[in-house]
Design an enzyme around this catalytic site. Structure first.
Site, PDB file in Angstrom:
ATOM      1  N   TYR A 106       0.819  -1.206   0.000  1.00 38.58           N
ATOM      2  CA  TYR A 106       0.000   0.000   0.000  1.00 38.58           C
ATOM      3  C   TYR A 106       0.858   1.262   0.000  1.00 38.58           C
ATOM      4  O   TYR A 106       0.654   2.158   0.818  1.00 38.58           O
ATOM      5  CB  TYR A 106      -0.953  -0.007   1.205  1.00 38.58           C
ATOM      6  CG  TYR A 106      -1.759  -1.278   1.250  1.00 38.58           C
ATOM      7  CD1 TYR A 106      -2.834  -1.437   0.374  1.00 38.58           C
ATOM      8  CD2 TYR A 106      -1.431  -2.323   2.104  1.00 38.58           C
ATOM      9  CE1 TYR A 106      -3.554  -2.615   0.368  1.00 38.58           C
ATOM     10  CE2 TYR A 106      -2.146  -3.505   2.098  1.00 38.58           C
ATOM     11  CZ  TYR A 106      -3.208  -3.642   1.234  1.00 38.58           C
ATOM     12  OH  TYR A 106      -3.915  -4.808   1.222  1.00 38.58           O
ATOM     13  N   TYR A 163     -12.706  -7.436   5.132  1.00 38.90           N
ATOM     14  CA  TYR A 163     -11.482  -7.502   4.335  1.00 38.90           C
ATOM     15  C   TYR A 163     -11.210  -8.965   3.990  1.00 38.90           C
ATOM     16  O   TYR A 163     -11.142  -9.813   4.884  1.00 38.90           O
ATOM     17  CB  TYR A 163     -10.272  -6.917   5.084  1.00 38.90           C
ATOM     18  CG  TYR A 163      -9.012  -7.036   4.261  1.00 38.90           C
ATOM     19  CD1 TYR A 163      -8.767  -6.154   3.210  1.00 38.90           C
ATOM     20  CD2 TYR A 163      -8.101  -8.070   4.481  1.00 38.90           C
ATOM     21  CE1 TYR A 163      -7.642  -6.297   2.414  1.00 38.90           C
ATOM     22  CE2 TYR A 163      -6.964  -8.206   3.685  1.00 38.90           C
ATOM     23  CZ  TYR A 163      -6.749  -7.321   2.657  1.00 38.90           C
ATOM     24  OH  TYR A 163      -5.640  -7.462   1.860  1.00 38.90           O
ATOM     25  N   ASP A 195     -13.927 -16.696   6.712  1.00 37.50           N
ATOM     26  CA  ASP A 195     -12.537 -16.318   6.442  1.00 37.50           C
ATOM     27  C   ASP A 195     -11.812 -16.213   7.789  1.00 37.50           C
ATOM     28  O   ASP A 195     -11.945 -15.228   8.505  1.00 37.50           O
ATOM     29  CB  ASP A 195     -12.536 -14.976   5.688  1.00 37.50           C
ATOM     30  CG  ASP A 195     -11.130 -14.461   5.395  1.00 37.50           C
ATOM     31  OD1 ASP A 195     -10.159 -15.006   5.964  1.00 37.50           O
ATOM     32  OD2 ASP A 195     -11.015 -13.502   4.605  1.00 37.50           O
ATOM     33  N   LYS A 218      -2.397 -16.566   6.721  1.00 38.83           N
ATOM     34  CA  LYS A 218      -1.514 -15.880   7.673  1.00 38.83           C
ATOM     35  C   LYS A 218      -0.912 -16.739   8.794  1.00 38.83           C
ATOM     36  O   LYS A 218       0.290 -16.893   8.886  1.00 38.83           O
ATOM     37  CB  LYS A 218      -2.291 -14.736   8.332  1.00 38.83           C
ATOM     38  CG  LYS A 218      -2.549 -13.573   7.400  1.00 38.83           C
ATOM     39  CD  LYS A 218      -3.122 -12.400   8.171  1.00 38.83           C
ATOM     40  CE  LYS A 218      -3.107 -11.125   7.369  1.00 38.83           C
ATOM     41  NZ  LYS A 218      -4.247 -10.930   6.483  1.00 38.83           N
TER      42      LYS A 218
END
Ligand SMILES: *Cc1c(COP(=O)(O)O)cnc(C)c1O
Length: 437
Positions: free
Chosen positions: A24, A152, A253, A282
């Site tokens: 980002y 997200y 998720d 992750k």
């Protein structure tokens, strides 16, 4: 690299700033990245030899701190025998052993495993499975997703389309992205009594559009990068019931929440539900190497194999990479043989004592704690860089985004380092706010 001199470092940082994109970030970046040379446990060594306490676990990942000896040893053994082999036509013990653990530990009914390399792709595969499920059952009109605001799910095109439509980092592409349905975000608060307005609004969308909806996607209990928001288990329980009632799949998720962060091994357990499809990422290798997985119930694989073309057309080159699978097995074994629940409680208690008192301070909008996650939401959204710099001076690594200063340390962070972390964080926040006045 430990021999790298100060002027060598300056050259590296200059080159980096001019040529290498960071997450980002602008190109060239307006601020140079910070050189880092070494990690151990919850300590990160910077290029200038400073040692700082890690408050981020490298974005949820490093559950047991960096360079965990058991995970490293497993990886060393694997790299010496077979770092990689194609998964098309072959299988190997690391993939099978990891699949067994995932099926064994995850919520009931998830019986099929698809290995991929990153969280976003695990979600891509989940979405593809859900779409193909309905095509296979002769209901191709069920090809939209329903999700909640402030979510997200990743940075690829299919996942961007279900990130928060406004504050998601991807509103730029709104014309290009698939159009899906968005319900209001679940009301904030893990242990609130709710009037269920949020779930009623979601139900209204479902009852109107369920014939076009393949699946609901949601991050159970903790909405991560879309706002660091916690919500009540009962919302999730009702969501599961609505999916059954309206014949819509549930995709959970747990890329961030999987493997203990909230105090349960999987956040779905707070509501005692099983999704139809579950994604992990992750946290899967404890921050040692990239790997992710999509788990599905039998009904998904059965429908796909009965339909046309009968296969799931997906197969990453590095699918089920043995080195990564070995790291994940070791990570899970370390977790399951550790007092992780005690550790989460220890961190939660410490965060409650050290962070919650900031509630009500001018400039601070909210403070919230759940499991080993602490969040300070500021009134202003442009102070992240200053808080990060101030924290670093206090010997703490943080990476705020927008108005959110948050921390999720390794479960086994020593108490003294945990203390350094919260003291440094609180001081950084207060100093930053106070210089504004
Ligand atoms: C980070 C994250 C993803 C994306 O994972 P990547 O490995 O960064 O692609 C998806 N969903 C959630 C909840 C995440 O936190």
């Amino acid at each position: 690299m430990n021999q790298t001199t100060k002027s060598d470092w300056q050259a590296l940082l200059d080159y980096d700033q001019k040529h290498i994109w960071h997450p980002y970030a602008k190109m060239p970046a307006d601020m140079p990245a910070i050189g880092v040379t070494k990690t151990q446990g919850s300590i990160i060594t910077l290029a200038d030899r400073r040692e700082v306490v890690d408050g981020m676990s490298s974005w949820w990942a490093a559950l047991h701190g960096y360079n965990h000896p058991k995970i490293q040893q497993a990886m060393h053994e694997q790299i010496d025998t077979m770092p990689h082999i194609m998964f098309g036509g072959f299988t190997h013990e690391p993939a099978v052993e990891l699949a067994k653990r995932l099926i064994d530990l995850s919520p009931d009914g998830l019986d099929k495993v698809f290995f991929v390399d990153s969280g976003s792709v695990a979600m891509e595969v989940a979405i593809k499975m859900a779409m193909q499920y309905w095509i296979s059952l002769g209901r191709p009109g069920k090809n939209k997703l329903l999700t909640v605001k402030n979510g997200y799910h990743g940075d690829t095109f299919a996942t961007m389309a279900i990130c928060d439509p406004v504050n998601g980092m991807h509103s730029l592409f709104s014309e290009i992205l698939s159009q899906h349905y968005f319900a209001p975000a679940p009301e904030m608060g893990f242990d609130i009594e709710s009037n269920n307005r949020d779930i009623k609004q979601l139900k209204a969308l479902l009852s109107e559009h369920h014939n076009n909806i393949a699946a609901i996607t949601i991050e159970p209990i903790v909405q991560g990068a879309g706002g660091m928001r916690f919500y009540r288990p009962d919302y999730l329980r009702q969501l599961r019931q609505l999916c059954d009632e309206f014949d819509v799949l549930l995709i959970a998720d747990e890329i961030a929440t999987g493997f203990g962060r909230t105090g349960k091994l999987f956040a779905c357990e707070w509501a005692d539900i099983s999704p139809d499809i579950l994604t992990l990422g992750k946290t899967l290798t404890g921050g040692h190497i990239t790997l992710a997985a999509t788990l599905a119930q039998n009904k998904i694989s059965e429908a796909l194999s009965q339909g046309e073309p009968g296969i799931l057309a997906h197969g990453p080159t590095y699918m089920a990479n043995p080195l990564a699978c070995r790291a994940a097995i070791a990570n899970i074994d370390v977790l399951m043989s550790s007092p992780w629940q005690d550790n989460i409680r220890r961190i939660e208690t410490h965060f409650a004592e050290s962070l919650l008192p900031l509630k009500g301070v001018a400039g601070i909008k909210d403070v919230r704690v759940l499991g080993a996650i602490g969040v300070i939401e500021l009134e202003q959204s442009n102070l992240g860089a200053e808080v990060q710099a101030a924290a670093l001076k206090n010997g703490v690594w943080l990476r705020p985004f927008g108005s959110l200063v948050y921390t999720m340390p390794a479960y086994n962070i020593p108490q003294t380092q945990l203390h350094t972390l919260t003291t440094g964080l609180v001081k950084a926040v207060l100093d930053t706010i106070n210089t504004l006045e």
